[in-house]
Structures are given as structure tokens and as C-alpha cells.
Design an enzyme around this catalytic site. Structure first.
Site, PDB file in Angstrom:
ATOM      1  N   LYS A  85       0.812  -1.201   0.000  1.00  0.00           N
ATOM      2  CA  LYS A  85       0.000   0.000   0.000  1.00  0.00           C
ATOM      3  C   LYS A  85       0.858   1.269   0.000  1.00  0.00           C
ATOM      4  O   LYS A  85       0.395   2.345  -0.375  1.00  0.00           O
ATOM      5  CB  LYS A  85      -0.883   0.032   1.265  1.00  0.00           C
ATOM      6  N   ASP A  94       7.613   3.143  -2.594  1.00  0.00           N
ATOM      7  CA  ASP A  94       7.797   4.238  -1.640  1.00  0.00           C
ATOM      8  C   ASP A  94       9.195   4.203  -1.020  1.00  0.00           C
ATOM      9  O   ASP A  94       9.912   5.190  -1.024  1.00  0.00           O
ATOM     10  CB  ASP A  94       6.710   4.184  -0.543  1.00  0.00           C
ATOM     11  N   ASP A 116      14.086  -0.978   1.579  1.00  0.00           N
ATOM     12  CA  ASP A 116      14.816  -1.214   2.829  1.00  0.00           C
ATOM     13  C   ASP A 116      15.660  -2.474   2.656  1.00  0.00           C
ATOM     14  O   ASP A 116      16.785  -2.419   2.154  1.00  0.00           O
ATOM     15  CB  ASP A 116      13.770  -1.342   3.945  1.00  0.00           C
ATOM     16  N   LYS A 149      16.711   3.293   1.596  1.00  0.00           N
ATOM     17  CA  LYS A 149      17.313   3.114   2.927  1.00  0.00           C
ATOM     18  C   LYS A 149      18.330   1.976   2.806  1.00  0.00           C
ATOM     19  O   LYS A 149      18.008   0.809   3.017  1.00  0.00           O
ATOM     20  CB  LYS A 149      16.198   2.751   3.922  1.00  0.00           C
ATOM     21  N   ASP A 181       3.480   3.586   6.691  1.00  0.00           N
ATOM     22  CA  ASP A 181       2.731   3.313   7.918  1.00  0.00           C
ATOM     23  C   ASP A 181       3.604   2.712   9.010  1.00  0.00           C
ATOM     24  O   ASP A 181       4.681   2.173   8.760  1.00  0.00           O
ATOM     25  CB  ASP A 181       1.615   2.308   7.627  1.00  0.00           C
ATOM     26  N   ARG A 215      -0.326   6.902   7.775  1.00  0.00           N
ATOM     27  CA  ARG A 215      -0.099   7.090   6.338  1.00  0.00           C
ATOM     28  C   ARG A 215      -0.514   8.488   5.878  1.00  0.00           C
ATOM     29  O   ARG A 215      -0.035   8.992   4.877  1.00  0.00           O
ATOM     30  CB  ARG A 215      -0.898   6.062   5.531  1.00  0.00           C
TER      31      ARG A 215
HETATM   32  P1  IMP Z   1      11.789  -4.154   2.022  1.00  0.00           P
HETATM   33  O1  IMP Z   1      11.181  -5.382   1.427  1.00  0.00           O
HETATM   34  O2  IMP Z   1      12.500  -4.438   3.319  1.00  0.00           O
HETATM   35  O3  IMP Z   1      12.690  -3.406   1.041  1.00  0.00           O
HETATM   36  O4  IMP Z   1      10.637  -3.192   2.430  1.00  0.00           O
HETATM   37  C1  IMP Z   1       9.821  -2.700   1.525  1.00  0.00           C
HETATM   38  C2  IMP Z   1       8.502  -2.231   2.094  1.00  0.00           C
HETATM   39  O5  IMP Z   1       8.451  -2.190   3.515  1.00  0.00           O
HETATM   40  C3  IMP Z   1       8.306  -0.808   1.641  1.00  0.00           C
HETATM   41  O6  IMP Z   1       7.654  -0.782   0.412  1.00  0.00           O
HETATM   42  C4  IMP Z   1       7.484  -0.228   2.739  1.00  0.00           C
HETATM   43  O7  IMP Z   1       6.116  -0.413   2.439  1.00  0.00           O
HETATM   44  C5  IMP Z   1       7.904  -0.982   3.956  1.00  0.00           C
HETATM   45  N1  IMP Z   1       8.928  -0.211   4.704  1.00  0.00           N
HETATM   46  C6  IMP Z   1      10.275  -0.296   4.637  1.00  0.00           C
HETATM   47  N2  IMP Z   1      10.871   0.591   5.448  1.00  0.00           N
HETATM   48  C7  IMP Z   1       9.865   1.269   6.031  1.00  0.00           C
HETATM   49  C8  IMP Z   1       9.829   2.362   6.967  1.00  0.00           C
HETATM   50  O8  IMP Z   1      10.844   2.909   7.426  1.00  0.00           O
HETATM   51  N3  IMP Z   1       8.586   2.776   7.328  1.00  0.00           N
HETATM   52  C9  IMP Z   1       7.446   2.238   6.826  1.00  0.00           C
HETATM   53  N4  IMP Z   1       7.427   1.235   5.947  1.00  0.00           N
HETATM   54  C10 IMP Z   1       8.631   0.756   5.554  1.00  0.00           C
HETATM   55 MG    MG Z   2       5.993  -0.217  -0.149  1.00  0.00          MG
END
Ligand code: IMP
Ligand code: MG
Length: 178
Positions: free
Chosen positions: A43, A100, A103, A131, A159, A165
Site C-alpha cells: 500500500k 515508496d 529497505d 534506505k 505506515d 499514512r
Molecule cells: P523491504 O522489502 O525491506 O525493502 O521493504 C519494503 C517495504 O516495507 C516498503 O515498500 C514499505 O512499504 C515498507 N517499509 C520499509 N521501510 C519502512 C519504513 O521505514 N517505514 C514504513 N514502511 C517501511
Molecule cells: Mg511499499
């Protein structure tokens, strides 16, 4: 749910707007004559997608996929669940994934692999926030808005346990001062 004390602003709505406009102009330069398909990852990307598309004025289409990896924690569970896959045919289309925040990289990597199998003409990634501190898989990011510190961020679509959000600025939780 214990409500954390928010909010320290990391990026104001004006900084976000400037960043979105910069990304939109790069994307316009590269896609203006390609009728691309922008695929937002729900989302978290809904607000960014809306503002980005508002700044693009050439033929394009949008789609969304929905994946989930976090649950109620601040760290990726490492398990990606696809809640809604893509329904549009993407073979030979120019596809731009809109995220968005990246990470661990696991979510976008998962989406890229599944889209790649459908043989698009090109496949690129645009993220508002990068990040890099806790990256687990190497993700090629073609358009990056802002590189952010290792903080849990909320607002502008992001969120914490589905809350916050709506915040127009990007903030971090107060118990996590930089
Ligand atoms: P990843 O799979 O760890 O790269 O995370 C991706 C998803 O986790 C992003 O699309 C966000 O929706 C959520 N996410 C990652 N870091 C944050 C944060 O600092 N705050 C909120 N949502 C996050
Ligand atoms: Mg996301």
C-alpha cells in the site's frame, strides 16, 4: 497497540514535492514516447504514485500490485506475501516499478523477478526513498528520490502498523532520534 510518540519531521512536504518533481522530469526524459506502464507497490506507494503521475503529462498507464512483508513489526519479516498480483499483460511493454521505500530490498526484488518472467520490453525501478543500511539483496534502482538514514519512517503513505499514512510530511518516531 501502544501508540509511539511521534513525530519528528525528516522531510517536509515541500522537500517531498521538489523530489517528486525531479523524479518526474527524469522519467519524462526517458519515457515520454514509450507509453510506459507504471506499477505501484501497495500500500505504501499510493501517495507517491499519485503525486508522481500528476507531474507526468504524456501517455502512460498505471497498475498496482500488493505485497506485504512487515506485519506489525518495524523490520521485514523476510517473507513476502503477494496479496494482489498484476492483471495487465506486460509482454513487450516498458514497465516502471514505483516504490515508496526500499529497505531490505526483498519486496521489490520479488516483484521484479515475477514481472521479469512476463518478458517486458524494459523493467526499471523508481523509489522515493532508499534506505541502504539494511539491504539484504542487491536491487538495481534506476531513479532514487532521497537516500534516508536507518530510521523507521512514517507519513506520506508510509505506515507503522497501518497508522500514520495520512501525514503530509515524512517523519520518524520520537524514540529513534537520529
Ligand atoms: P523491504 O522489502 O525491506 O525493502 O521493504 C519494503 C517495504 O516495507 C516498503 O515498500 C514499505 O512499504 C515498507 N517499509 C520499509 N521501510 C519502512 C519504513 O521505514 N517505514 C514504513 N514502511 C517501511
Ligand atoms: Mg511499499
Amino acid at each position: 497497540m501502544t501508540e509511539p510518540t511521534i513525530t519528528c519531521v525528516l522531510y517536509t512536504r515541500q522537500q517531498i514535492e521538489t523530489t517528486v518533481k525531479k523524479l518526474a522530469s527524469e522519467i519524462t526524459h526517458d519515457y515520454a514516447h514509450k507509453n510506459p506502464l507504471l506499477v505501484g507497490i501497495l500500500k505504501g506507494s499510493f501517495m507517491f504514485m499519485a503525486d508522481l503521475v500528476r507531474n507526468l503529462s504524456f501517455p502512460l498507464e498505471i497498475e498496482f500490485v500488493r505485497v506485504s512483508s512487515y506485519g506489525k513489526n518495524k523490520q521485514s519479516s523476510g517473507k513476502i506475501a503477494v496479496m494482489q498480483g498484476i492483471r495487465t499483460r506486460i509482454k513487450d511493454r516498458h514497465v516502471l516499478v514505483v516504490e515508496d521505500i526500499i529497505d531490505s530490498g526483498l519486496s521489490v526484488n520479488y516483484v521484479l523477478e515475477s514481472l521479469h518472467r512476463k518478458k517486458p520490453a524494459s523493467l526499471k525501478v523508481c523509489c522515493l526513498l532508499d534506505k541502504p543500511a539494511r539491504r539484504q539483496v542487491n536491487v538495481p534502482i534506476d531513479y532514487t528520490g532521497l537516500t534516508v538514514p536507518d530510521k523507521f519512517l512514517i507519513g506520506y503513505g508510509l505506515d507503522w502498523a497501518e497508522q500514520y499514512r495520512y501525514l503530509p510530511d515524512i517523519c520518524y518516531l520520537e524514540d529513534e532520534k537520529p
